[in-house]
Design a protein around this motif. Structure first.
Motif, short mmCIF file in Angstrom:
data_model
loop_
_atom_site.label_atom_id
_atom_site.label_comp_id
_atom_site.label_asym_id
_atom_site.label_seq_id
_atom_site.Cartn_x
_atom_site.Cartn_y
_atom_site.Cartn_z
N SER A 300 0.84 -1.19 0.00
CA SER A 300 0.00 0.00 0.00
C SER A 300 0.88 1.25 0.00
CB SER A 300 -0.90 0.00 1.24
OG SER A 300 -1.70 1.17 1.23
N THR A 303 -3.26 5.73 3.05
CA THR A 303 -4.11 5.35 4.18
C THR A 303 -5.55 5.18 3.71
OG1 THR A 303 -4.55 7.65 4.70
CG2 THR A 303 -2.70 6.61 5.84
N LEU A 306 -9.42 -1.25 2.98
CA LEU A 306 -9.23 -2.13 1.83
C LEU A 306 -10.52 -2.76 1.36
CD1 LEU A 306 -6.10 -4.05 3.14
CD2 LEU A 306 -6.19 -2.90 0.92
N CYS A 323 -7.01 -4.75 -5.66
CA CYS A 323 -7.76 -4.17 -4.54
C CYS A 323 -7.76 -2.65 -4.66
CB CYS A 323 -7.16 -4.61 -3.20
SG CYS A 323 -5.51 -3.97 -2.88
N VAL A 325 -7.79 0.90 -2.12
CA VAL A 325 -7.76 1.52 -0.80
C VAL A 325 -8.68 2.74 -0.87
CG1 VAL A 325 -6.37 2.63 0.97
CG2 VAL A 325 -5.43 0.68 -0.31
N ARG A 352 -5.05 -9.62 2.58
CA ARG A 352 -5.72 -9.21 3.81
C ARG A 352 -7.23 -9.30 3.61
NH1 ARG A 352 -2.37 -6.70 7.85
NH2 ARG A 352 -0.24 -6.75 7.05
N TYR A 356 -10.07 -4.17 6.19
CA TYR A 356 -8.88 -3.88 7.00
C TYR A 356 -8.44 -2.45 6.74
CZ TYR A 356 -6.88 -8.15 9.11
OH TYR A 356 -6.59 -9.22 9.90
N SER A 358 -5.59 0.21 5.91
CA SER A 358 -4.38 0.14 5.11
C SER A 358 -3.47 1.29 5.47
CB SER A 358 -4.75 0.19 3.62
OG SER A 358 -3.61 -0.12 2.85
N TRP A 359 -2.17 1.06 5.40
CA TRP A 359 -1.21 2.11 5.73
C TRP A 359 -0.04 2.01 4.76
CZ3 TRP A 359 -2.61 -1.91 8.98
CH2 TRP A 359 -1.67 -2.93 9.15
N GLN A 362 2.27 -1.22 3.93
CA GLN A 362 1.60 -2.48 4.32
C GLN A 362 1.58 -3.47 3.15
OE1 GLN A 362 -2.64 -2.38 3.96
NE2 GLN A 362 -2.91 -3.34 5.95
N MET A 364 -0.44 -5.84 1.19
CA MET A 364 -1.89 -6.08 1.03
C MET A 364 -2.17 -7.46 0.45
SD MET A 364 -3.00 -2.36 -0.50
CE MET A 364 -1.85 -2.48 -1.88
#
Ligand SMILES: [Zn+2]
Length: 384
Positions: A300, A303, A306, A323, A325, A352, A356, A358-359, A362, A364
């Motif tokens: 990711s 922020t 997800l 995915c 974010v 994930r 969740y 996300s940061w 991260q 994913m």
């Protein structure tokens, strides 16, 4: 005899507390092949423990019938430190709360210690070298004086595994298809592929030449690869196939899965000559083994939360959306989303959960691709 059960007592860390590791042994001590299997080093990963729960009665019966030719050591929950980490009604089993280290890092690479003990004694005979190295590995572990409970756990567990022919470290992921990580040397001989086919994995990945992170399965196989590299004049085979098996998702614990995993492990034990009998024909491997450098790791960059477009086990194409974010405070609908796409054709084997947080940085998701990706060469992807 059915089995032998023993217990390793770890040193106390706080007044009034002490923990133990239960060890189950089947077959004959010292017989070959020796297999070591453990589960739940990340202490809240129970699918492997469930598989061993169903495997142990099968091995007990085989042992009573005198069918076990080799030696099998099982440790169904290898990490009592992590088992005890109950925090605010949650089980925090991945990191040691004392040091914040991942329980599957910082295992002991014995290759330098073994090289110092026996390097000049290694010669042209492979069997002699294997015996010499295994004894030196045990002696090196015995010489260590770990300071605390986790250090003792590592040394004592490696004493169980360091001289095995096969080491299986049973894990799972947050949300994943069955997959495994091994070493390239074991792909070349076909032994890794045979395990992958017997287990029915969706993806098989290998380190080349060996992993950077000191994972448990890594240190058990790295010993042989590093010594062979250091002493090219000596005949040093890859005498231990050590594998991390990721047994799907944390919630994939059921009697049906446990029974089929146990039967698959049992069939593999028969195929390797550890248990007597004739193994059923080998199933076809679903996906060819692929290098770790072909693994696309989805990091990711922002922020938000997800939402995924594909599930574990899905075959994906390069450029396919995996995915989004979502920035929760962005009012512009689709423009408030950042989409992440696959950088390879392959199998998405872990991710994930939807919803969740996300940061930046991260992991994913992970995708097993067939070819090394230029940006992945030298990277491990074991970022947490
Ligand atoms: Zn794990």
């Amino acid at each position: 005899m059915a089995f032998k059960k023993s217990s390793i007592t770890l040193p106390s860390m706080t007044p009034g507390t002490q923990r133990n590791i239960s060890v189950l042994r089947f077959g004959k001590a010292g017989a070959r092949p020796k297999v070591y299997m453990q589960a739940a080093i990340h202490a809240n990963e129970m699918p492997g423990t469930m598989a061993l729960h169903h495997l142990m009665p099968l091995l007990t019966e085989a042992n009573q019938k005198g069918l076990i030719q080799g030696e099998i050591i099982l440790v169904p929950t290898v990490n009592p430190i992590g088992q005890a980490q109950l925090v605010g009604n949650s089980h925090a089993g991945r990191y040691n709360l004392l040091s914040y280290e991942n329980f599957n890092r910082n295992w002991i690479d014995l290759s330098d210690a073994v090289a110092a003990r026996v390097g000049n004694k290694l010669g042209a005979d492979a069997d002699t070298n294997v015996r010499t190295i295994r004894k030196a590995a045990q002696d090196s572990l015995k010489a260590l004086k770990p300071l605390n409970e986790l250090g003792t756990l590592r040394v004592e567990v490696q004493k169980l595994s360091c001289d095995a022919d096969f080491v299986l470290d049973l894990h799972c992921d947050i949300y994943a298809a069955l997959h495994l990580f091994g070493a390239k040397n074991d792909v070349a001989t076909g032994t890794l592929t045979s395990l992958a086919a017997d287990l029915g994995v969706e993806a098989t990945m290998y380190n080349d030449p060996y992993p950077k992170a000191l994972t448990f399965s890594g240190v058990n196989s790295v010993l042989w690869a590093r010594l062979a590299e250091q002493f090219p004049q000596a005949n040093i085979p890859q005498a231990c196939m050590s594998v991390t098996v990721e047994m799907r998702s944390q919630h994939d614990v059921s009697d049906a899965l446990g029974q089929s995993d146990a039967q698959n492990l049992y069939r593999w034990l028969v195929r390797q000559g550890v248990v007597g009998g004739k193994a059923a024909p080998l199933k076809k491997l679903k996906t060819a083994p692929a290098p770790m450098s072909g693994m696309d790791v989805g990091y990711s960059t922002c922020t938000g939360f997800l939402v995924f477009h594909v599930k574990p086990g899905a075959k994906v194409k390069k450029g396919q959306a995996i995915c989004d974010v979502i920035d929760p405070a962005n009012p512009h609908g689709a423009k408030g989303r950042t989409t992440f796409t696959s950088q390879t054709d392959g199998v998405l084997f872990s991710r994930r959960l939807d919803g969740y947080l996300s940061w930046p940085g991260q992991v994913m998701y992970r995708i097993c691709g067939p070819q090394p990706l230029p940006h992945r060469i030298g990277a491990t992807g074991l970022d947490d």
